[in-house]
Design a protein around this motif. Sequence first.
Motif, short mmCIF file in Angstrom:
data_model
loop_
_atom_site.label_atom_id
_atom_site.label_comp_id
_atom_site.label_asym_id
_atom_site.label_seq_id
_atom_site.Cartn_x
_atom_site.Cartn_y
_atom_site.Cartn_z
N LYS A 15 -8.01 0.58 8.29
CA LYS A 15 -6.68 0.13 8.73
C LYS A 15 -6.16 -1.01 7.87
CE LYS A 15 -7.13 1.67 13.51
NZ LYS A 15 -7.55 1.30 14.88
N GLU A 16 -7.05 -1.90 7.46
CA GLU A 16 -6.64 -3.03 6.62
C GLU A 16 -6.05 -2.54 5.30
OE1 GLU A 16 -8.52 -7.18 4.77
OE2 GLU A 16 -9.77 -5.82 5.96
N ALA A 17 -6.51 -1.39 4.83
CA ALA A 17 -6.03 -0.83 3.56
C ALA A 17 -4.77 0.01 3.75
CB ALA A 17 -7.12 0.01 2.91
N GLY A 18 -4.23 0.05 4.99
CA GLY A 18 -2.95 0.71 5.20
C GLY A 18 -3.00 2.13 5.73
N HIS A 19 -4.20 2.63 6.07
CA HIS A 19 -4.32 3.98 6.60
C HIS A 19 -4.03 4.00 8.10
CE1 HIS A 19 -6.91 3.58 3.06
NE2 HIS A 19 -6.62 4.85 2.80
N GLU A 20 -3.57 5.15 8.58
CA GLU A 20 -3.30 5.33 10.01
C GLU A 20 -4.17 6.45 10.55
OE1 GLU A 20 1.20 4.22 10.96
OE2 GLU A 20 1.06 5.88 9.55
N ASN A 21 -4.69 6.24 11.77
CA ASN A 21 -5.50 7.27 12.41
C ASN A 21 -4.63 8.34 13.04
OD1 ASN A 21 -8.02 6.20 11.78
ND2 ASN A 21 -8.12 4.95 13.63
N ALA A 22 -5.09 9.58 12.93
CA ALA A 22 -4.42 10.72 13.54
C ALA A 22 -5.49 11.66 14.06
CB ALA A 22 -3.52 11.43 12.52
N LEU B 278 5.44 8.87 0.01
CA LEU B 278 4.12 8.69 -0.59
C LEU B 278 3.85 7.23 -0.90
CD1 LEU B 278 4.25 11.74 -3.02
CD2 LEU B 278 3.03 11.59 -0.84
N PRO B 279 2.60 6.80 -0.86
CA PRO B 279 1.45 7.61 -0.47
C PRO B 279 1.40 7.83 1.05
CG PRO B 279 0.76 5.35 -0.86
CD PRO B 279 2.21 5.42 -1.24
N LEU B 280 0.84 8.95 1.45
CA LEU B 280 0.58 9.25 2.85
C LEU B 280 -0.91 9.02 3.08
CD1 LEU B 280 1.51 10.29 5.62
CD2 LEU B 280 1.11 12.62 4.78
N LEU B 281 -1.24 8.06 3.94
CA LEU B 281 -2.63 7.62 4.11
C LEU B 281 -3.09 7.89 5.55
CD1 LEU B 281 -2.28 4.15 2.31
CD2 LEU B 281 -2.89 6.36 1.27
N LEU B 282 -3.89 8.94 5.73
CA LEU B 282 -4.33 9.35 7.06
C LEU B 282 -5.85 9.25 7.18
CD1 LEU B 282 -2.17 12.60 7.45
CD2 LEU B 282 -1.67 10.34 8.41
N ASN B 283 -6.31 9.06 8.41
CA ASN B 283 -7.74 9.08 8.71
C ASN B 283 -7.93 9.73 10.08
OD1 ASN B 283 -10.62 8.20 8.29
ND2 ASN B 283 -10.19 7.19 10.23
N GLN B 284 -9.04 10.43 10.23
CA GLN B 284 -9.37 11.07 11.50
C GLN B 284 -10.83 10.79 11.87
OE1 GLN B 284 -8.59 15.26 13.54
NE2 GLN B 284 -9.65 15.57 11.61
N TRP B 285 -11.07 10.37 13.11
CA TRP B 285 -12.42 10.28 13.67
C TRP B 285 -12.63 11.55 14.49
CZ3 TRP B 285 -15.77 6.59 12.24
CH2 TRP B 285 -15.26 5.43 11.64
N ALA B 286 -13.68 12.31 14.18
CA ALA B 286 -13.81 13.63 14.79
C ALA B 286 -15.25 14.11 14.77
CB ALA B 286 -12.92 14.63 14.04
N ASN B 287 -15.47 15.26 15.39
CA ASN B 287 -16.73 15.97 15.24
C ASN B 287 -16.48 17.20 14.37
OD1 ASN B 287 -15.15 17.28 17.17
ND2 ASN B 287 -16.91 18.06 18.29
N VAL B 288 -17.48 17.61 13.62
CA VAL B 288 -17.38 18.79 12.77
C VAL B 288 -18.63 19.65 12.96
CG1 VAL B 288 -15.86 17.78 11.04
CG2 VAL B 288 -18.31 17.55 10.78
N VAL B 289 -18.51 20.92 12.57
CA VAL B 289 -19.61 21.87 12.73
C VAL B 289 -19.89 22.55 11.39
CG1 VAL B 289 -20.32 24.05 13.80
CG2 VAL B 289 -19.21 22.30 15.18
#
Length: 275
Positions: free
Chosen positions: A58-65, A129-140
């Motif tokens: 978040k400090e680097a400007g990314h947003e969670n989705a 731009l830039p579009l800065l996204l992050n996701q906390w998730a589970n993967v398989v």
Amino acid sequence: MSREGVTPQTEDFSAWYNEVVIRAQLVDRGPVRGTMVIRPYGYRIWELIQADLDGRIKEAGHENACFPMFIPESYLKREAEHVEGFSPELAVVTHAGGKELEEPLIVRPTSETVIGEYMAKWIDSHRDLPLLLNQWANVVRWEMRPRMFLRTTEFLWQEGHTAHADEDDAMRETMWALEAYAGLARELAAMPVVPGEKTPGERFAGAVRTYTIEGMMRDGRALQAGTSHYLGTNFAKAFEIQYQDVEGQLTLALTTSWGMSTRMIGGVILTHGDD
């Protein structure tokens, strides 16, 4: 194994690890082969890792989705290297609601494809731009040789996904993520790591360049603890992620992706654990 302790590391390091994560009540084996139940003590370690890394992100400007865990099979097929690289690990849903689905659904192994689809919808101009996204998730990812935390069929992680107007900016992002992972490993987990680039044969499926941090474990083996990928225009071409530049021309964006998972919990144990 005696009632008092676990197999000594010098006798069988792998057995020591397998026993200690269970005996310390960090994790239990899940009901499906290769899955795990992260117990409260183990999950608390993950919360500390997550809080530190989320702050850096978040400090680097990314947003969670948050994006869906079910991905249409056709999405993966748009990027040929990507689907070929992940095919052996995919879990596929063919029936739901008592009926056969018109199109099979992939249980999320990673989200470049579904996020790429929405980046294409959300990006119109160079101003987006830039579009800065992050996701906390589970993967398989179907795992043939599971080890708790280190290699499991289902695991928790974060995955960053970004789009940029030029290669220099995209490469700065790729290296920022690698440095953030190295900083967390060294400063929070006290885990010595070596950052570096993977060989072409070891790259993430669909990436132009892949970088990782590797930690040296107590058994003398390296553990890949975080990865960062420069994807170039590979996914932008497949999903038509383009923008209108300052001269009004349509131009392909350049994208990155990067991730760190609950494997880090295993890395902490393998770095600091004793008999």
